[in-house]
Scaffold this active site. Sequence first.
Site, mmCIF file in Angstrom:
data_model
loop_
_atom_site.group_PDB
_atom_site.id
_atom_site.type_symbol
_atom_site.label_atom_id
_atom_site.label_comp_id
_atom_site.label_asym_id
_atom_site.label_seq_id
_atom_site.Cartn_x
_atom_site.Cartn_y
_atom_site.Cartn_z
ATOM 1 N N HIS A 69 0.851 -1.185 0.000
ATOM 2 C CA HIS A 69 0.000 0.000 0.000
ATOM 3 C C HIS A 69 0.883 1.230 0.000
ATOM 4 O O HIS A 69 1.933 1.238 0.650
ATOM 5 C CB HIS A 69 -0.926 0.014 1.227
ATOM 6 C CG HIS A 69 -2.072 0.944 1.068
ATOM 7 N ND1 HIS A 69 -1.975 2.296 1.346
ATOM 8 C CD2 HIS A 69 -3.322 0.743 0.600
ATOM 9 C CE1 HIS A 69 -3.129 2.869 1.072
ATOM 10 N NE2 HIS A 69 -3.964 1.954 0.612
ATOM 11 N N ASP B 199 -7.902 -5.451 0.302
ATOM 12 C CA ASP B 199 -8.496 -6.259 -0.757
ATOM 13 C C ASP B 199 -8.020 -7.696 -0.763
ATOM 14 O O ASP B 199 -8.479 -8.492 -1.568
ATOM 15 C CB ASP B 199 -8.257 -5.595 -2.112
ATOM 16 C CG ASP B 199 -9.164 -4.396 -2.260
ATOM 17 O OD1 ASP B 199 -10.297 -4.482 -1.752
ATOM 18 O OD2 ASP B 199 -8.746 -3.388 -2.835
HETATM 19 N N1 CMC Z 1 4.163 -7.553 -5.034
HETATM 20 C C1 CMC Z 1 5.497 -7.531 -5.237
HETATM 21 N N2 CMC Z 1 6.263 -6.444 -5.091
HETATM 22 C C2 CMC Z 1 5.646 -5.301 -4.732
HETATM 23 C C3 CMC Z 1 4.258 -5.258 -4.505
HETATM 24 C C4 CMC Z 1 3.510 -6.427 -4.668
HETATM 25 N N3 CMC Z 1 2.189 -6.428 -4.464
HETATM 26 N N4 CMC Z 1 3.911 -3.987 -4.173
HETATM 27 C C5 CMC Z 1 5.044 -3.274 -4.173
HETATM 28 N N5 CMC Z 1 6.094 -4.063 -4.509
HETATM 29 C C6 CMC Z 1 7.511 -3.679 -4.550
HETATM 30 C C7 CMC Z 1 7.826 -2.850 -5.782
HETATM 31 O O1 CMC Z 1 8.237 -3.662 -6.865
HETATM 32 C C8 CMC Z 1 8.919 -1.962 -5.275
HETATM 33 O O2 CMC Z 1 10.102 -2.720 -5.211
HETATM 34 P P1 CMC Z 1 11.539 -2.013 -5.485
HETATM 35 O O3 CMC Z 1 11.709 -0.987 -4.384
HETATM 36 O O4 CMC Z 1 12.541 -3.113 -5.425
HETATM 37 O O5 CMC Z 1 11.439 -1.384 -6.848
HETATM 38 C C9 CMC Z 1 8.508 -1.676 -3.822
HETATM 39 O O6 CMC Z 1 7.724 -2.807 -3.436
HETATM 40 C C10 CMC Z 1 7.677 -0.393 -3.666
HETATM 41 O O7 CMC Z 1 6.569 -0.494 -4.547
HETATM 42 P P2 CMC Z 1 5.914 0.727 -5.319
HETATM 43 O O8 CMC Z 1 5.289 0.228 -6.567
HETATM 44 O O9 CMC Z 1 6.917 1.831 -5.428
HETATM 45 O O10 CMC Z 1 4.802 1.139 -4.272
HETATM 46 P P3 CMC Z 1 3.605 2.107 -4.572
HETATM 47 O O11 CMC Z 1 3.325 2.808 -3.302
HETATM 48 O O12 CMC Z 1 3.848 2.920 -5.776
HETATM 49 O O13 CMC Z 1 2.402 1.085 -4.933
HETATM 50 C C11 CMC Z 1 0.578 -0.382 -4.711
HETATM 51 C C12 CMC Z 1 1.436 0.696 -4.034
HETATM 52 C C13 CMC Z 1 -0.625 -0.707 -3.818
HETATM 53 C C14 CMC Z 1 0.066 0.117 -6.073
HETATM 54 C C15 CMC Z 1 1.463 -1.660 -4.902
HETATM 55 O O14 CMC Z 1 1.906 -2.130 -3.636
HETATM 56 C C16 CMC Z 1 0.732 -2.755 -5.654
HETATM 57 O O15 CMC Z 1 0.737 -2.755 -6.900
HETATM 58 N N6 CMC Z 1 0.065 -3.721 -4.919
HETATM 59 C C17 CMC Z 1 -0.739 -4.743 -5.578
HETATM 60 C C18 CMC Z 1 -2.080 -4.161 -5.976
HETATM 61 C C19 CMC Z 1 -3.005 -3.971 -4.789
HETATM 62 O O16 CMC Z 1 -3.178 -4.839 -3.963
HETATM 63 N N7 CMC Z 1 -3.659 -2.797 -4.749
HETATM 64 C C20 CMC Z 1 -4.679 -2.485 -3.743
HETATM 65 C C21 CMC Z 1 -4.300 -1.362 -2.860
HETATM 66 S S1 CMC Z 1 -5.397 -1.261 -1.422
HETATM 67 C C22 CMC Z 1 -6.925 -0.831 -2.071
HETATM 68 C C23 CMC Z 1 -6.981 0.579 -2.479
HETATM 69 O O17 CMC Z 1 -6.922 1.457 -1.605
HETATM 70 O O18 CMC Z 1 -7.123 0.811 -3.673
#
Ligand code: CMC
Length: 430
Positions: free
Chosen positions: A307, A365
């Site tokens: 998140h 989720d």
């Molecule tokens: N699986 C594997 N690696 C992950 C995941 C994941 N679900 N989420 C983040 N990472 C890694 C990412 O690759 C990055 O690694 P590195 O630092 O080595 O490059 C690190 O963790 C930070 O990730 P980010 O993409 O910079 O984080 P963000 O804050 O931009 O994204 C997120 C947040 C929720 C979009 C992401 O964690 C994600 O895609 N999760 C899966 C989708 C999901 O479950 N979304 C629902 C969110 S809760 C409901 C809502 O409020 O909408």
Amino acid sequence: MADKYSLTNSATGDCVNLDLVSGTDGPSALDITALYKEKGLLAFDPGFVSTASCTSSITYIDGEKGILRYRGYPIEQLAAKSNFLEVAHLLLYGELPTATELVDFESIIMHHTMIRETMRTFFDGFHYNAHPMAIMIGVTGSMSAFYHDSLDIHNPRHREISAHRMIAKIPTIAAACYKHNVGEPFIYPRNDLDYCGNFLHMMFATPCEEYVPNKTAIEAMNLLFILHADHEQNASTSTVRLAGSSGANPFACIASGIASLWGPAHGGANEAVLKMLEEIGDVSNIPKYIAKAKDKNDPFRLMGFGHRVYRNFDPRATLIREMCHKVLAEISDKDNPLLQLAGELEEVALKDEYFIERKLYPNVDYYSGIIYRALNIPANMFTVMFSIARTVGWVAHWSEMISDPSQRIGRPRQIYVGAKQRDYVPIDKR
Ligand code: CMC
């Protein structure tokens, strides 16, 4: 007097003094509104990681401590003691209703649940297997063509009527999307049922037999709707605010919020979690999928994990996890293989260095899809369910923004990285 913060150019020594803006809780922000005018500088923050786009008194989140409060009330208390419409009143009006106010509010919402009869014909135009979120976006946007008697956004009463209409009619539209998909007749709302009971009725009743919504199902839906009702400036809420900042009508703004919610990184995650669990299929495949999630060359991510704001745990996930076990024990199958798989996957991921280092925990989720599946709601409706609940947050934010006399159109800037000026080359010379 506001605190000052100075930024100095290390090469020239040129300095700018910025005001610090503080709220009642949470980090302060630098007021950079004068930065461009005074220094010709922009702030660069892709993904808005360090940007507060507005002030708001609706929802407070502390991602490090796993805190979520609506209008100051901890989510755990609301989840244990309240119901969705009471929470809707709180988000919209800022206070928990008195007993009389609650009766009035419930009555208003439950007496605006019908949609215009001509709106129903809209559904016939959609392909029978259109994704319900696609239908939701279209039909919600079309509401501005049916309810134009409340579209003066500068009139507080019009704003209130639109808010009531949105909250009241969105479940009716959502259930109609489902009925269109499965080819069953549209079921009219019943105003004698509560909000969640009525939704289950519109989803699962048929004209052929009586339908009595299950009490645990109603309880689970109330919880899920409360937990999904608002989450401050997330992607879809920011979309609603940005769309609304131009003066667009509320129905069009909410349709834009639904579109943003659909993405798998946001509200589409609950559907994606279920698809992922089905793809993994068996606990023996967990190591393979964990390795995929960690592989930078593989686009696969563990859906329902991570998140942007919560870095220790998502308080909503804790509450949902408990409800998930209750629903499976009372309504469905407590030995549900998907739940067992979800539990095992969670355990493996939480012990893995990659997830620990990046503070990736199950989010809201991760378990919501399993509950919806147990309630017989199909996977392509999961994000629709989220959108019903989040409509309350969207209208509360839209209303808060429009009521603010200092509100201006949202217009982010950019750092241009394209070609420098060049001359047009005739087609035969390219
Ligand atoms: N699986 C594997 N690696 C992950 C995941 C994941 N679900 N989420 C983040 N990472 C890694 C990412 O690759 C990055 O690694 P590195 O630092 O080595 O490059 C690190 O963790 C930070 O990730 P980010 O993409 O910079 O984080 P963000 O804050 O931009 O994204 C997120 C947040 C929720 C979009 C992401 O964690 C994600 O895609 N999760 C899966 C989708 C999901 O479950 N979304 C629902 C969110 S809760 C409901 C809502 O409020 O909408």
